[in-house]
Structures are given as structure tokens and as C-alpha cells.
Motif scaffolding. Structure first.
Motif, PDB file in Angstrom:
ATOM      1  N   CYS A   1      -0.182  29.227 121.283  1.00  0.00           N
ATOM      2  CA  CYS A   1       0.688  28.203 120.711  1.00  0.00           C
ATOM      3  C   CYS A   1       2.054  28.265 121.381  1.00  0.00           C
ATOM      4  O   CYS A   1       2.517  29.332 121.772  1.00  0.00           O
ATOM      5  N   GLU A   2       2.678  27.099 121.471  1.00  0.00           N
ATOM      6  CA  GLU A   2       4.014  26.958 122.060  1.00  0.00           C
ATOM      7  C   GLU A   2       4.023  27.379 123.532  1.00  0.00           C
ATOM      8  O   GLU A   2       4.920  28.091 123.980  1.00  0.00           O
TER       9      GLU A   2
ATOM     10  N   HIS B   1       6.497  22.422 122.531  1.00  0.00           N
ATOM     11  CA  HIS B   1       5.211  22.548 121.839  1.00  0.00           C
ATOM     12  C   HIS B   1       4.132  23.049 122.814  1.00  0.00           C
ATOM     13  O   HIS B   1       4.369  23.961 123.579  1.00  0.00           O
TER      14      HIS B   1
ATOM     15  N   ARG C   1      -0.228  19.503 120.082  1.00  0.00           N
ATOM     16  CA  ARG C   1      -0.364  20.441 118.965  1.00  0.00           C
ATOM     17  C   ARG C   1      -1.821  20.770 118.639  1.00  0.00           C
ATOM     18  O   ARG C   1      -2.070  21.632 117.797  1.00  0.00           O
TER      19      ARG C   1
ATOM     20  N   TYR D   1      -1.238  24.007 116.272  1.00  0.00           N
ATOM     21  CA  TYR D   1       0.142  24.481 116.200  1.00  0.00           C
ATOM     22  C   TYR D   1       0.928  23.528 115.315  1.00  0.00           C
ATOM     23  O   TYR D   1       1.334  22.446 115.738  1.00  0.00           O
TER      24      TYR D   1
END
Length: 233
Positions: A75-76, A101, A124, A143
Motif C-alpha cells: 500500500c502507498e 496512493h 486504491r 488501501y
């Protein structure tokens, strides 16, 4: 094989059209391999807080050499665009132009061999589908917006996740690995069947929304951590 592949491709295109996503990638396991694919998949998740600076991804790969894994959700990641690198070892989905993101996956050799398809839904959400017997396994990386984002953005995220789940084959096993940016707390009244009795701390509003989503979808929340035996679960 060609006939089977064309059916899969058509079904996938219908799903992608329903989601309104940008692109997807298909891979096909041969009929001779199908009965042999008994994948005991090991899945984990990590918020990497950006991989787009030079050298950060190399450091992550070096760290992962200490562990046994099949799929590590990221994530990210903050990479732009979407696609795959390193012969399918690295999959990702980000925004078109901004380093914000972003989600991704790092696949071990066993998972790469079993990969049927993957879909970078948006910055996401993404998922990958793996051949298993008797049911295929779908790993979804999610996410969620942080507490600094508006409630409308959170609702949009859950709507997109809901729509994604609806388009996936019902018979497949689905594993969602995620950074929910939510606290479900230790109180399980009304949610015992989806969170058990091992929650920690106090629940916040985002945690309440997560529990409602999980209960409606008849899912179950589990804790994910790096075990002492160097296995990601």
C-alpha cells in the motif's frame, strides 16, 4: 486451449467493463497444469509509504529475502500508471500522473507460476487471480483513505470495493489484504462472528464502517503479521 482462453478473455472483458477500470492482464494455466496446482498460498501486507524514490524498492526486495512468501500486498507505493515488471514479479496500480496512493504486489515464484490474471482497478484497489484446485484464489489489495479524507471519499472507496467483489467469480476463494486506516477496537458485541474476540483498543467511526462492510459481505477479519518462523501470514 485457444477456445478456453477466448472464453476467459471474454468474461474478463465483461468484468472490466462493469468496473470501468483502465486495463487488465491475462495469463493462462494449461489444462495439464490445472490438476497439479495445489497452491497453499502465503499472503501478507505492508504499507511501504512510497517506493518511487531511487533505491527504496531495492531495499524492500533485500528485506523480503529474509522471509518465505507467495504474495506480499503493498500500500502507498506512489508509482504512476500500472503494469508489471521483473517478468511478473512486481505488479502495481497507481494514478496516471501523481505520486500519491497506489497499491501493488510482489509475487514469489510459486505465485507467479499460478497467476491467471490481474486487474489494476485504480490507485486504491487491485486484484490478482491464482490457479488452485478445486477453487481458484483471488487476492485483493485495498488501501482505504486515511482519517484526513472526507467521509464521501471513504464511501466511494467501499462502493468500488463492493463493485469489484460483485464482478469476481462467486466460487473463488477471496482474500482481501489491506490497510483499512481504521480501528475496530476490542468490543465485539454485534460483530463477534466477523472479528472474534481479539481486537485491541477503542473503535473509531472508520472501524465501525469496516465492520459493517465485513458483516454485510459475510467476511472475517484476521490479524496479519510477520511470524517468528519468517513466514508471512
Amino acid at each position: 486451449m485457444a477456445s478456453r482462453g477466448s472464453v476467459v478473455a471474454r468474461d474478463n472483458k465483461d468484468r472490466i467493463a462493469a468496473l470501468g477500470t483502465r486495463s487488465y492482464n491475462e495469463k493462462f494455466v494449461t489444462e495439464s497444469q490445472r490438476g497439479k496446482m495445489k497452491l497453499k498460498i502465503t499472503v501478507g501486507i505492508r504499507n511501504v509509504r512510497s517506493l518511487w524514490q531511487a533505491g527504496i524498492y531495492a531495499m524492500l526486495k533485500k528485506e523480503l529475502e529474509r522471509f518465505r512468501y507467495d504474495v506480499v500486498g503493498l500500500c502507498e507505493v506512489r508509482w504512476t500508471g500500472s503494469g508489471e515488471l521483473e517478468k511478473g514479479k512486481r505488479l502495481w496500480s497507481g494514478t496516471e500522473t501523481e505520486h500519491i496512493h497506489g497499491v501493488g504486489m510482489i509475487l514469489g515464484e510459486k505465485a507467479r507460476r499460478a497467476l491467471i490474471e490481474y486487474n489494476p482497478v485504480n490507485d486504491r484497489l487491485m486484484y490478482a487471480r491464482f490457479k488452485e484446485y478445486p477453487r481458484d484464489i483471488i487476492v485483493i489489495i485495498a488501501y482505504a483513505p486515511t482519517t484526513n479524507h472526507l467521509d464521501d471519499e471513504v464511501e466511494t472507496f467501499y462502493e468500488q470495493l463492493e463493485q469489484t467483489l460483485k464482478t469476481l467469480p462467486k466460487k473463488d476463494v477471496k482474500i482481501i489484504v489491506r490497510d483499512w486506516n481504521a480501528k475496530i477496537g476490542s468490543e465485539n458485541i454485534g460483530f463477534g462472528e466477523v472479528m472474534g474476540k481479539y481486537g485491541v483498543g477503542d473503535r473509531n467511526d472508520r472501524g465501525e464502517r469496516l465492520l459493517e462492510f465485513v458483516k454485510d459481505r459475510r467476511l472475517y477479519i484476521t490479524n496479519i503479521k510477520w511470524q517468528n518462523n519468517n513466514k508471512c501470514t
